[in-house]
Design an enzyme around this catalytic site. Structure first.
Site, PDB file in Angstrom:
ATOM      1  N   ASP A 104       0.824  -1.208   0.000  1.00  0.00           N
ATOM      2  CA  ASP A 104       0.000   0.000   0.000  1.00  0.00           C
ATOM      3  C   ASP A 104       0.862   1.263   0.000  1.00  0.00           C
ATOM      4  OD1 ASP A 104      -2.746   1.200   0.592  1.00  0.00           O
ATOM      5  OD2 ASP A 104      -1.574   2.017   2.259  1.00  0.00           O
ATOM      6  N   GLU A 148       1.548  -0.597  -5.009  1.00  0.00           N
ATOM      7  CA  GLU A 148       0.538   0.369  -5.451  1.00  0.00           C
ATOM      8  C   GLU A 148       1.209   1.650  -5.915  1.00  0.00           C
ATOM      9  OE1 GLU A 148      -3.421   2.721  -3.836  1.00  0.00           O
ATOM     10  OE2 GLU A 148      -1.639   2.629  -2.605  1.00  0.00           O
TER      11      GLU A 148
HETATM   12  C1  GLC Z   1      -4.052   3.324  -0.462  1.00  0.00           C
HETATM   13  C2  GLC Z   1      -5.332   2.540  -0.294  1.00  0.00           C
HETATM   14  C3  GLC Z   1      -6.401   3.454   0.235  1.00  0.00           C
HETATM   15  C4  GLC Z   1      -5.951   3.978   1.572  1.00  0.00           C
HETATM   16  C5  GLC Z   1      -4.605   4.662   1.441  1.00  0.00           C
HETATM   17  C6  GLC Z   1      -3.999   4.899   2.783  1.00  0.00           C
HETATM   18  O1  GLC Z   1      -4.156   4.283  -1.451  1.00  0.00           O
HETATM   19  O2  GLC Z   1      -5.683   1.950  -1.502  1.00  0.00           O
HETATM   20  O3  GLC Z   1      -7.623   2.799   0.369  1.00  0.00           O
HETATM   21  O4  GLC Z   1      -6.889   4.876   2.056  1.00  0.00           O
HETATM   22  O5  GLC Z   1      -3.666   3.874   0.746  1.00  0.00           O
HETATM   23  O6  GLC Z   1      -3.607   3.696   3.366  1.00  0.00           O
END
Ligand code: GLC
Ligand code: MG
Length: 610
Positions: A260, A329
């Site tokens: 993440d 991500e």
């Molecule tokens: C990422 C996740 C999102 C979350 C953020 C903070 O972007 O996909 O849902 O709010 O990280 O952890």
């Protein structure tokens, strides 16, 4: 492109294709002569057989590339709160997921990624973790988790967990001890001296990224919510602590991780540096997008962190020879080379979110542009991937319209590389209107009613629609945590399984089976006819099958001639259709004239060329 795809060697080798050493010490004299003759004859025979075999069109490549499991499967993202509730509390849980594994298998999906299921006060629904090595009671416990792993593995389904390294919850004991200045935890977060914030840095959820902590009397940095303090990755103990988190889950059988918010992991050490304005006129002035993130985003130090995680994954891979998967991500970036750096760092792939941006104004050329941002920019050994939906973004049916659901799934599942499907997209689920009062996404609620609609992610997180029953079969309780779509009475797994051949679910299943063909798994891609409406491409391997995929993403009916694109090939056989064909002319199995192919908006065909 083709070379890039072919070069990729999976770590989990396909044993059948491993090279066998044929070196023998050379014998001498007559024996040598005699044996050589026999060997030469045998080799000749083999060569002839091999050619016949190849000409027969069955063998795609010699040797076929050995692919890892994460290269051949679809990755199916589950938002655990919304998948299946087993205990009637209105929130999905691990036992619920176990109940649905047979369904997942019926999609021909062989890997699931679960959004966070760890202990959390749920300010950001699990993306704020208060214990990295325990399951939140909302979802179950470690025993349930172990059961999930074995039930999934029994069905040949791999399990990928979310790993949230950038920040913890403010209720994590580490942060509580850090506030009190207790070693070593005092350095686990990013702190600065009391007073005004040291710089202009902003939170991705709007507003200042610095908050004063009353206990320590200092400010801490948070790229996201106030309740999500950023961890300090320059602290060696923290690094090791998090390595142990990965080890903990791999010891329980986890097959990989989705990392993440990786781009936020490091901040520059000189906290006096302000970030320059981005110049984007369309954003609010305290929006994260109003700045250029030179000092807080994509810092090169992240490379070292990913390499260390890869080493930890390799420890487990060395034990059983099975590949462990690491996907990170990466948000949409104007410069593709930035996300592609993550391959070099040791990730199997950075999520490619380009297709998340697609909407109704994106026709054939526009889709090609996004596809090519990926396929046209990968180097040797970099494996492509495509994502069309996730828990932070609107659903395909709402961005593109219902008529385009099948078209988008056809695109996603026939492009090269690994596709990721967000739960419910196989049904074409739509965003659900969630009012401010019903709203659950706290970062959006915190911005007040005026901005709630714009920032809330609730609409695409509503419960899975299983059947026509109460709450779509999601829960036996009275109140699901988010409203179930009103369309669930007719738009659900059960109805789409039994009803028409062309339901999104039925098409999805067929596409997922078709993907097993070598040309879709690792074959090359050549663009075919591309215009304002049509995006088309040919997938093939040199000696194997070859397919044309053609989809109308535009606003007008299009009649196209594929003579040039197909080097004069005139006939092809329809393998799959989006099913919403207005002309009624085409049916699976029909032979098509490819010099005159008519498609209406939202229609797509997979056509077998050889
Ligand atoms: C990422 C996740 C999102 C979350 C953020 C903070 O972007 O996909 O849902 O709010 O990280 O952890
Ligand atoms: Mg429950």
């Amino acid at each position: 492109m083709e070379t890039a795809m072919r070069q990729r060697g999976g770590r989990e080798k396909n044993a059948g294709h491993d090279a066998v050493s044929t070196r023998q010490p050379a014998p001498s004299g007559m024996v040598y002569h005699h044996r050589t003759k026999i060997i030469v004859l045998l080799l000749l025979l083999l060569a002839v057989l091999a050619r016949v075999f190849l000409w027969g069109g069955r063998v795609a490549e010699d040797p076929p590339p050995s692919l890892s499991w994460w290269q051949t499967t679809i990755i199916y993202q589950i938002y655990p709160r919304s998948y299946q509730d087993s205990d009637g509390d209105g929130v999905g849980d691990i036992r619920g997921i176990i109940q649905r594994l047979d369904y997942i298998r019926s999609l021909n999906v062989r890997a699931i990624w679960l959004s966070p299921i760890f202990r959390s006060p749920m300010r950001d629904f699990g993306y704020d973790i208060s214990n990295y090595t325990d399951i939140d009671p909302t979802f179950g416990n470690l025993e349930d988790f172990d059961n999930l792993i074995s039930a999934a593995h029994d069905r040949g389904i791999k399990v990928i967990l979310d790993f949230v390294p950038n920040h913890s919850s403010d209720l994590h004991p580490w942060f509580q001890l850090s506030r009190q200045g207790v070693a070593p935890y005092k350095d686990y977060y990013v702190w600065t001296s009391p007073g005004e914030p040291p710089n202009n840095w902003l939170s991705l959820f709007r507003g200042p990224a610095w908050t004063l902590d009353s206990v320590r009397g200092e400010l801490y940095y948070h790229a996201f919510m106030v309740q999500q303090p950023d961890l300090n990755w320059r602290c060696a103990q923290l690094v090791e602590e998090m390595n142990n988190v990965l080890r903990f889950w791999m010891s329980r059988g986890v097959d990989g991780f989705r990392v993440d918010a990786i781009q936020n992991m490091f901040e520059t050490e000189n906290l006096s540096l302000n970030e320059p304005p981005s110049g984007d006129p369309d954003v609010e002035k305290d929006s994260w997008y109003s700045l250029r993130h030179d000092y807080t985003f994509d810092l090169p130090e992240i490379g070292g962190a990913v390499r260390r995680w890869r080493d930890v994954l390799n420890e487990y891979e060395a034990l059983d020879g099975k590949a462990r998967y690491l996907v990170v991500e990466t948000l949409f970036d104007n410069d593709v080379s930035i996300r592609n750096q993550y391959y070099d760092y040791g990730a199997d792939m950075p999520f490619n979110f380009d297709l998340l941006r697609v909407n109704r104004s994106c026709g054939g050329h526009c889709i090609q542009h996004y596809v090519n941002r990926e396929l046209g920019h990968l180097s040797q050994g970099q494996w492509p991937n495509f994502v069309v939906g996730n828990h932070d973004n609107p659903r395909v049916a709402s961005k593109m319209g219902k008529d385009f659901v099948n078209a988008v799934n056809m695109l996603l599942l026939t492009l090269p590389g690994t596709p990721t499907t967000y739960y419910g997209e196989e049904l074409g689920m739509s965003d659900v209107h969630v009012s401010f009062d019903q709203g659950q996404d706290l970062q959006a609620k915190g911005q007040g009613e005026e901005y709630f609609r714009k920032y809330s992610r609730d609409a695409s997180r509503t419960p899975m629609q299983w059947n026509e029953g109460k709450h779509g079969g999601f829960t036996s309780g009275c109140v699901p945590w988010l409203p179930v779509s009103q369309t669930s009475s007719y738009e659900n797994v059960e109805s789409q399984t039994v009803s028409s051949q062309s339901s999104p679910l039925n098409l999805y299943r067929k596409l997922a089976v078709l993907r097993n063909e070598p040309c879709f798994q690792y074959g090359g891609l050549e663009y075919g006819v591309v215009n304002d409406n049509i995006f088309s491409y040919i997938r093939s391997t040199p000696a194997g099958e070859s397919y044309l995929v053609t989809i109308n993403f535009g606003h007008d009916v299009s009649i196209d001639n594929f003579a040039d694109a197909l080097n004069g090939v005139r006939l092809g056989e329809i393998t799959l259709t989006t099913g919403n064909l207005k002309s009624g002319k085409y049916h699976v199995g029909d032979k098509m004239d490819l010099y005159q192919l008519e498609l209406y908006p939202g229609e797509g065909l997979v056509i077998k060329l050889r």
